[in-house]
Write a protein that holds these residues in place. Sequence first.
Motif, short mmCIF file in Angstrom:
data_model
loop_
_atom_site.label_atom_id
_atom_site.label_comp_id
_atom_site.label_asym_id
_atom_site.label_seq_id
_atom_site.Cartn_x
_atom_site.Cartn_y
_atom_site.Cartn_z
N UNK A 21 51.58 46.63 48.91
CA UNK A 21 50.75 45.49 49.28
C UNK A 21 49.28 45.81 48.99
N UNK A 22 48.62 44.90 48.30
CA UNK A 22 47.17 45.01 48.10
C UNK A 22 46.59 43.61 48.12
N UNK A 23 45.35 43.49 48.55
CA UNK A 23 44.71 42.18 48.62
C UNK A 23 43.34 42.21 47.97
N UNK A 24 42.94 41.06 47.43
CA UNK A 24 41.61 40.90 46.84
C UNK A 24 40.94 39.69 47.48
N UNK A 35 39.20 40.44 58.82
CA UNK A 35 39.45 39.16 58.16
C UNK A 35 40.44 39.33 57.01
N UNK A 36 40.26 40.39 56.24
CA UNK A 36 41.16 40.67 55.12
C UNK A 36 42.59 40.91 55.62
N UNK A 37 42.71 41.65 56.71
CA UNK A 37 44.03 41.92 57.29
C UNK A 37 44.67 40.63 57.82
N UNK A 38 43.86 39.77 58.42
CA UNK A 38 44.36 38.50 58.95
C UNK A 38 44.90 37.63 57.82
N UNK A 66 36.55 29.82 45.55
CA UNK A 66 36.78 31.26 45.63
C UNK A 66 38.22 31.45 46.11
N UNK A 67 38.75 32.64 45.92
CA UNK A 67 40.17 32.84 46.25
C UNK A 67 40.41 34.15 46.97
N UNK A 68 41.40 34.11 47.84
CA UNK A 68 41.99 35.32 48.42
C UNK A 68 43.34 35.50 47.74
N UNK A 69 43.62 36.71 47.26
CA UNK A 69 44.86 36.97 46.53
C UNK A 69 45.56 38.18 47.14
N UNK A 70 46.88 38.04 47.34
CA UNK A 70 47.68 39.18 47.79
C UNK A 70 48.66 39.55 46.68
N UNK A 121 48.89 36.60 57.20
CA UNK A 121 49.24 35.18 57.16
C UNK A 121 49.93 34.82 55.86
N UNK A 122 49.44 35.36 54.74
CA UNK A 122 50.06 35.08 53.44
C UNK A 122 51.48 35.62 53.37
N UNK A 123 51.68 36.85 53.86
CA UNK A 123 53.02 37.45 53.83
C UNK A 123 53.98 36.66 54.73
N UNK A 124 53.49 36.21 55.88
CA UNK A 124 54.32 35.41 56.78
C UNK A 124 54.74 34.11 56.11
N UNK A 125 53.80 33.48 55.39
CA UNK A 125 54.13 32.23 54.71
C UNK A 125 55.11 32.48 53.56
N UNK A 126 54.92 33.56 52.82
CA UNK A 126 55.82 33.90 51.73
C UNK A 126 57.21 34.25 52.23
#
Length: 503
Positions: A431-434, A405-408, A327-331, A412-417
């Motif tokens: 910004x949107x996340x799935x 959890x979604x916000x976390x 499964x995936x989390x996508x920003x 984290x993804x934006x910080x890594x990017x």
Amino acid sequence: MLRKSKQKTQQKIIVVGAGIGGLTAAALLAKRGYEVIVYDLAIVAGGCASTFKRRGFTFDVGATQVAGLESGGIHDRIFKELEIELPEATHCDPACAVFLPNETEPINVWRDRKKWQAERQRQFPHSEAFWQFLEDLFWRSWRFQGRDPILPPRNLWDMGQLLKALRVDTLATVPYTFSTVGDALRGFGLAGDRRLRTFLDLQLKLYSQVNAEETALLYAATALAVSQTPLGLFHLQGSMQVLSDRLIESIERDEGKVLMQHQVTAIIDQGKRKKVEVKNLKTGELSWDEAGHVVANVTVNNFVQLLGDAAPKGYAQRVKNLKPASVAFVVYLGVTRDAIPQGCPPHLQFLEAYQENSTAHKPHSLFVSVSKEGDGRAPAGKATIIASEFTDADVWYGDDDYQALKEKFTKRAIAQLSQYFNLNDQTLIYVEAATPQTFARYTGRDRGIVGGVGMRVSTFGPFGFATRTPLKNIWLVGDSTHPGEGTAGVSYSAMTVVRQITE
């Protein structure tokens, strides 16, 4: 090439799901004169290869690159059969730039074979014998695949197609049927090369859904070579949606129907006639439709659910015993163009640094797709960044606060990017996340599964899930069937089903 029928048939076929696999099967069958109707619960066709628009940006939902557009490739063959034009596309070169932990120089997976060979010899000294071994397996397997075998075979006709595809050079791959990439690394004395294994883990997770230790060797040989000439990965002009749009145009041209926001809730086997229960999501009305064949473009998990108690016990038990799928989390980010570094490739992978002596922390990896100027995904002077992270389904279906959890995960993804891209209040516009729950809601896929069944030895090739299911004239296409993930794979499964039905 599929042969064209000379006259219209009166046989009706229901296709469940308007992903690329379902639409391809429907288009090919409609072209051959069958009465075809496609049902899908979503608003927009394409499944995990669809798109959505926000504030002038067009985001690819899941799939962001395409294989098989080259001459003789699977999409090229199918579009020629349908007599429709291939979408405009450019080569991804490099196919991917892979950043390993604490490294600022990427490993570039170049399209040119000699250039890629030089890159890997520089990046992974003493490993060339391993790569040459993989390349030999690839060419043998690719020639075999090009002869359209049916794997796994489920009756005499299927077996005949498999035997016709075999050649002497194919037999050289047989001893490796039960091997994994991990076995090959040990065989070449590379098991301790952490950097090489990390690179392979990152790349293979995209294609096989599992790491190098578990990925079937014969599958990996193809997955790791598909980026190079004369093949290659492609970036579509406009968006991934162009594939679905053209297939739907072909279906409707040949008098087929595609009904969106119509969810199939059950498949009933009544001998020669198959019935499906359909819920109109706009009105809530339930109805039944029947046909001679049903083609299900769903996950194997959803397929068993649709059959209910009629699912063959052995088949249902096998599905139940499968290891958890990905499964995936996508920003999804809309940014100004100056957020993108000069010379940024269209696809990148990042793996955060390891924490030594930590067993609880698993490094997070991101697969990133970046739009090009003028490719139709963003207004002038702007760009899209799509970053996906594989995650455990249990995380998203547990007791944790979902929004928190979604916000976390988003932060984290934006910080890594931000370690690569210039992201700040001025450059970051949208910004949107799935989450897996998002994918489950909009695609209907069980628990939001993406990418299909993991390509372990137990689920690949002769041991995979067949397009011909145990129930006569009820078929399965999509990323649960061989050869696995990607629009090329699901399109191959669709072509296989069409051959089986028409023959």
